[in-house]
Design a protein around this motif. Structure first.
Motif, PDB file in Angstrom:
ATOM      1  N   GLY A  59     -44.844 -11.446 -59.983  1.00 37.55           N
ATOM      2  CA  GLY A  59     -44.717 -12.622 -60.833  1.00 37.55           C
ATOM      3  C   GLY A  59     -45.955 -12.921 -61.658  1.00 37.55           C
ATOM      4  N   ALA A  60     -47.026 -12.170 -61.441  1.00 42.89           N
ATOM      5  CA  ALA A  60     -48.285 -12.430 -62.144  1.00 42.89           C
ATOM      6  C   ALA A  60     -48.427 -11.646 -63.440  1.00 42.89           C
ATOM      7  CB  ALA A  60     -49.463 -12.131 -61.226  1.00 42.89           C
ATOM      8  N   PHE A  61     -47.483 -10.756 -63.724  1.00 39.97           N
ATOM      9  CA  PHE A  61     -47.565 -10.000 -64.974  1.00 39.97           C
ATOM     10  C   PHE A  61     -47.249 -10.896 -66.161  1.00 39.97           C
ATOM     11  CE2 PHE A  61     -46.882  -6.347 -62.133  1.00 39.97           C
ATOM     12  CZ  PHE A  61     -47.887  -5.518 -62.592  1.00 39.97           C
ATOM     13  N   GLY A  62     -48.029 -10.743 -67.213  1.00 43.07           N
ATOM     14  CA  GLY A  62     -47.729 -11.390 -68.478  1.00 43.07           C
ATOM     15  C   GLY A  62     -46.955 -10.406 -69.347  1.00 43.07           C
ATOM     16  N   GLU A  63     -46.963 -10.641 -70.638  1.00 43.45           N
ATOM     17  CA  GLU A  63     -46.196  -9.785 -71.540  1.00 43.45           C
ATOM     18  C   GLU A  63     -47.003  -8.630 -72.139  1.00 43.45           C
ATOM     19  OE1 GLU A  63     -42.872  -9.900 -72.159  1.00 43.45           O
ATOM     20  OE2 GLU A  63     -42.843 -11.384 -70.565  1.00 43.45           O
ATOM     21  N   ASP A  64     -48.340  -8.696 -72.055  1.00 40.26           N
ATOM     22  CA  ASP A  64     -49.137  -7.623 -72.654  1.00 40.26           C
ATOM     23  C   ASP A  64     -50.153  -7.095 -71.643  1.00 40.26           C
ATOM     24  OD1 ASP A  64     -51.305  -9.446 -72.718  1.00 40.26           O
ATOM     25  OD2 ASP A  64     -50.910 -10.007 -74.792  1.00 40.26           O
ATOM     26  N   ASP A  65     -51.100  -6.286 -72.117  1.00 39.03           N
ATOM     27  CA  ASP A  65     -52.078  -5.638 -71.232  1.00 39.03           C
ATOM     28  C   ASP A  65     -53.132  -6.589 -70.686  1.00 39.03           C
ATOM     29  OD1 ASP A  65     -50.763  -3.318 -71.859  1.00 39.03           O
ATOM     30  OD2 ASP A  65     -52.432  -2.397 -72.936  1.00 39.03           O
ATOM     31  N   CYS A  66     -53.300  -7.742 -71.302  1.00 47.17           N
ATOM     32  CA  CYS A  66     -54.328  -8.717 -70.907  1.00 47.17           C
ATOM     33  C   CYS A  66     -55.677  -8.008 -70.758  1.00 47.17           C
ATOM     34  CB  CYS A  66     -53.934  -9.449 -69.627  1.00 47.17           C
ATOM     35  SG  CYS A  66     -55.041 -10.819 -69.208  1.00 47.17           S
ATOM     36  N   PHE A  67     -56.018  -7.247 -71.809  1.00 49.89           N
ATOM     37  CA  PHE A  67     -57.302  -6.544 -71.872  1.00 49.89           C
ATOM     38  C   PHE A  67     -57.539  -5.650 -70.663  1.00 49.89           C
ATOM     39  CE2 PHE A  67     -57.750 -10.504 -74.280  1.00 49.89           C
ATOM     40  CZ  PHE A  67     -57.985  -9.973 -75.543  1.00 49.89           C
ATOM     41  N   GLY A  68     -56.484  -5.024 -70.177  1.00 52.27           N
ATOM     42  CA  GLY A  68     -56.594  -4.086 -69.063  1.00 52.27           C
ATOM     43  C   GLY A  68     -56.299  -4.671 -67.697  1.00 52.27           C
ATOM     44  N   LEU A  69     -56.268  -5.999 -67.573  1.00 53.95           N
ATOM     45  CA  LEU A  69     -56.001  -6.591 -66.257  1.00 53.95           C
ATOM     46  C   LEU A  69     -54.600  -6.252 -65.757  1.00 53.95           C
ATOM     47  CD1 LEU A  69     -57.566 -10.169 -66.073  1.00 53.95           C
ATOM     48  CD2 LEU A  69     -58.407  -8.019 -65.138  1.00 53.95           C
ATOM     49  N   ALA A  70     -53.648  -6.106 -66.665  1.00 56.42           N
ATOM     50  CA  ALA A  70     -52.283  -5.780 -66.237  1.00 56.42           C
ATOM     51  C   ALA A  70     -52.245  -4.399 -65.574  1.00 56.42           C
ATOM     52  CB  ALA A  70     -51.318  -5.850 -67.413  1.00 56.42           C
ATOM     53  N   TRP A  71     -53.051  -3.481 -66.068  1.00 56.17           N
ATOM     54  CA  TRP A  71     -53.104  -2.157 -65.440  1.00 56.17           C
ATOM     55  C   TRP A  71     -53.724  -2.238 -64.049  1.00 56.17           C
ATOM     56  CZ3 TRP A  71     -50.247   1.754 -66.668  1.00 56.17           C
ATOM     57  CH2 TRP A  71     -49.764   1.857 -67.964  1.00 56.17           C
ATOM     58  N   THR A  72     -54.749  -3.063 -63.905  1.00 51.09           N
ATOM     59  CA  THR A  72     -55.358  -3.264 -62.588  1.00 51.09           C
ATOM     60  C   THR A  72     -54.319  -3.853 -61.636  1.00 51.09           C
ATOM     61  OG1 THR A  72     -57.519  -3.612 -63.604  1.00 51.09           O
ATOM     62  CG2 THR A  72     -57.228  -4.447 -61.350  1.00 51.09           C
ATOM     63  N   LEU A  73     -53.565  -4.821 -62.118  1.00 50.58           N
ATOM     64  CA  LEU A  73     -52.511  -5.438 -61.314  1.00 50.58           C
ATOM     65  C   LEU A  73     -51.442  -4.411 -60.961  1.00 50.58           C
ATOM     66  CD1 LEU A  73     -51.172  -7.899 -60.017  1.00 50.58           C
ATOM     67  CD2 LEU A  73     -50.315  -8.531 -62.294  1.00 50.58           C
ATOM     68  N   LEU A  74     -51.039  -3.596 -61.909  1.00 56.16           N
ATOM     69  CA  LEU A  74     -50.021  -2.568 -61.664  1.00 56.16           C
ATOM     70  C   LEU A  74     -50.482  -1.628 -60.547  1.00 56.16           C
ATOM     71  CD1 LEU A  74     -47.748  -0.656 -63.960  1.00 56.16           C
ATOM     72  CD2 LEU A  74     -49.436   0.693 -62.752  1.00 56.16           C
ATOM     73  N   HIS A  75     -51.705  -1.152 -60.614  1.00 59.28           N
ATOM     74  CA  HIS A  75     -52.213  -0.239 -59.585  1.00 59.28           C
ATOM     75  C   HIS A  75     -52.304  -0.929 -58.226  1.00 59.28           C
ATOM     76  CE1 HIS A  75     -52.744   2.953 -62.421  1.00 59.28           C
ATOM     77  NE2 HIS A  75     -53.563   2.226 -63.157  1.00 59.28           N
ATOM     78  N   LEU A  76     -52.626  -2.202 -58.232  1.00 60.92           N
ATOM     79  CA  LEU A  76     -52.667  -2.963 -56.991  1.00 60.92           C
ATOM     80  C   LEU A  76     -51.265  -3.058 -56.389  1.00 60.92           C
ATOM     81  CD1 LEU A  76     -54.694  -4.489 -55.215  1.00 60.92           C
ATOM     82  CD2 LEU A  76     -54.169  -6.533 -56.541  1.00 60.92           C
ATOM     83  N   VAL A  77     -50.276  -3.375 -57.199  1.00 61.08           N
ATOM     84  CA  VAL A  77     -48.884  -3.445 -56.729  1.00 61.08           C
ATOM     85  C   VAL A  77     -48.455  -2.079 -56.194  1.00 61.08           C
ATOM     86  CG1 VAL A  77     -46.482  -3.727 -57.485  1.00 61.08           C
ATOM     87  CG2 VAL A  77     -48.220  -5.388 -58.191  1.00 61.08           C
ATOM     88  N   GLU A  78     -48.857  -1.018 -56.870  1.00 61.00           N
ATOM     89  CA  GLU A  78     -48.480   0.333 -56.435  1.00 61.00           C
ATOM     90  C   GLU A  78     -49.193   0.765 -55.153  1.00 61.00           C
ATOM     91  OE1 GLU A  78     -47.026   2.633 -60.447  1.00 61.00           O
ATOM     92  OE2 GLU A  78     -49.172   2.669 -60.004  1.00 61.00           O
ATOM     93  N   SER A  79     -50.199   0.015 -54.710  1.00 60.74           N
ATOM     94  CA  SER A  79     -50.891   0.363 -53.466  1.00 60.74           C
ATOM     95  C   SER A  79     -50.101  -0.067 -52.228  1.00 60.74           C
ATOM     96  CB  SER A  79     -52.296  -0.258 -53.442  1.00 60.74           C
ATOM     97  OG  SER A  79     -52.253  -1.654 -53.173  1.00 60.74           O
ATOM     98  N   ALA A  80     -49.022  -0.805 -52.426  1.00 56.10           N
ATOM     99  CA  ALA A  80     -48.181  -1.249 -51.310  1.00 56.10           C
ATOM    100  C   ALA A  80     -47.521  -0.032 -50.655  1.00 56.10           C
ATOM    101  CB  ALA A  80     -47.121  -2.231 -51.799  1.00 56.10           C
ATOM    102  N   PRO A  81     -47.117  -0.166 -49.387  1.00 49.82           N
ATOM    103  CA  PRO A  81     -46.538   0.984 -48.681  1.00 49.82           C
ATOM    104  C   PRO A  81     -45.191   1.450 -49.230  1.00 49.82           C
ATOM    105  CG  PRO A  81     -46.405  -1.012 -47.341  1.00 49.82           C
ATOM    106  CD  PRO A  81     -47.231  -1.343 -48.552  1.00 49.82           C
ATOM    107  N   ALA A  82     -44.502   0.589 -49.942  1.00 50.14           N
ATOM    108  CA  ALA A  82     -43.208   0.945 -50.536  1.00 50.14           C
ATOM    109  C   ALA A  82     -43.181   0.399 -51.955  1.00 50.14           C
ATOM    110  CB  ALA A  82     -42.067   0.349 -49.722  1.00 50.14           C
ATOM    111  N   PRO A  83     -42.390   1.014 -52.825  1.00 49.33           N
ATOM    112  CA  PRO A  83     -42.318   0.512 -54.210  1.00 49.33           C
ATOM    113  C   PRO A  83     -41.844  -0.931 -54.259  1.00 49.33           C
ATOM    114  CG  PRO A  83     -41.210   2.636 -53.997  1.00 49.33           C
ATOM    115  CD  PRO A  83     -41.546   2.180 -52.610  1.00 49.33           C
ATOM    116  N   ALA A  84     -42.528  -1.738 -55.034  1.00 51.06           N
ATOM    117  CA  ALA A  84     -42.146  -3.145 -55.187  1.00 51.06           C
ATOM    118  C   ALA A  84     -40.913  -3.290 -56.063  1.00 51.06           C
ATOM    119  CB  ALA A  84     -43.305  -3.948 -55.765  1.00 51.06           C
TER     120      ALA A  84
END
Length: 111
Positions: A59-84
């Motif tokens: 729920g924390a994703f915005g609509e754009d890259d947010c200067f790279g923060l969205a990619w950091t968030l994406l990789h964090l979500v992908e660190s979970a044991p199963a796909p979100a």
């Protein structure tokens, strides 16, 4: 408190409480402060995250890259044991949710 609430770190809660990532188009002083607060809070979250945390972080994703923060968030979500995002998102879903789904599909079908 439910058992799933125990699986949510205070760092994830603090980040999610700030709301979605701001847009790169917001060049106001408030926008700068919002970006900096979210950057600090996001970088305080240590991977891997639990499945419950990944669900909250979606729920924390915005609509754009947010200067790279969205990619950091994406990789964090992908660190979970199963796909979100394990099922196809509905039409009109956030582009980052769609991207997570596509990446999950690519991981399943490397060929």
């Amino acid at each position: 408190m439910t058992s799933s609430e125990h699986m949510i770190s205070h760092q994830v809660r603090a980040f999610v409480q700030l709301g979605p990532l701001p847009s790169e188009l917001d060049d106001s002083e408030d926008g700068d402060e919002a970006f900096e607060a979210r950057e600090r809070a996001l970088l305080a979250v240590e991977p891997p995250v639990s499945a419950e945390e990944a669900d909250l972080l979606l729920g924390a994703f915005g609509e754009d890259d947010c200067f790279g923060l969205a990619w950091t968030l994406l990789h964090l979500v992908e660190s979970a044991p199963a796909p979100a995002v394990s099922t196809a998102p509905p039409a009109g879903s956030n582009p980052w949710i769609i991207r997570l789904w596509q990446r999950h599909q690519n991981d399943k079908d490397p060929g």
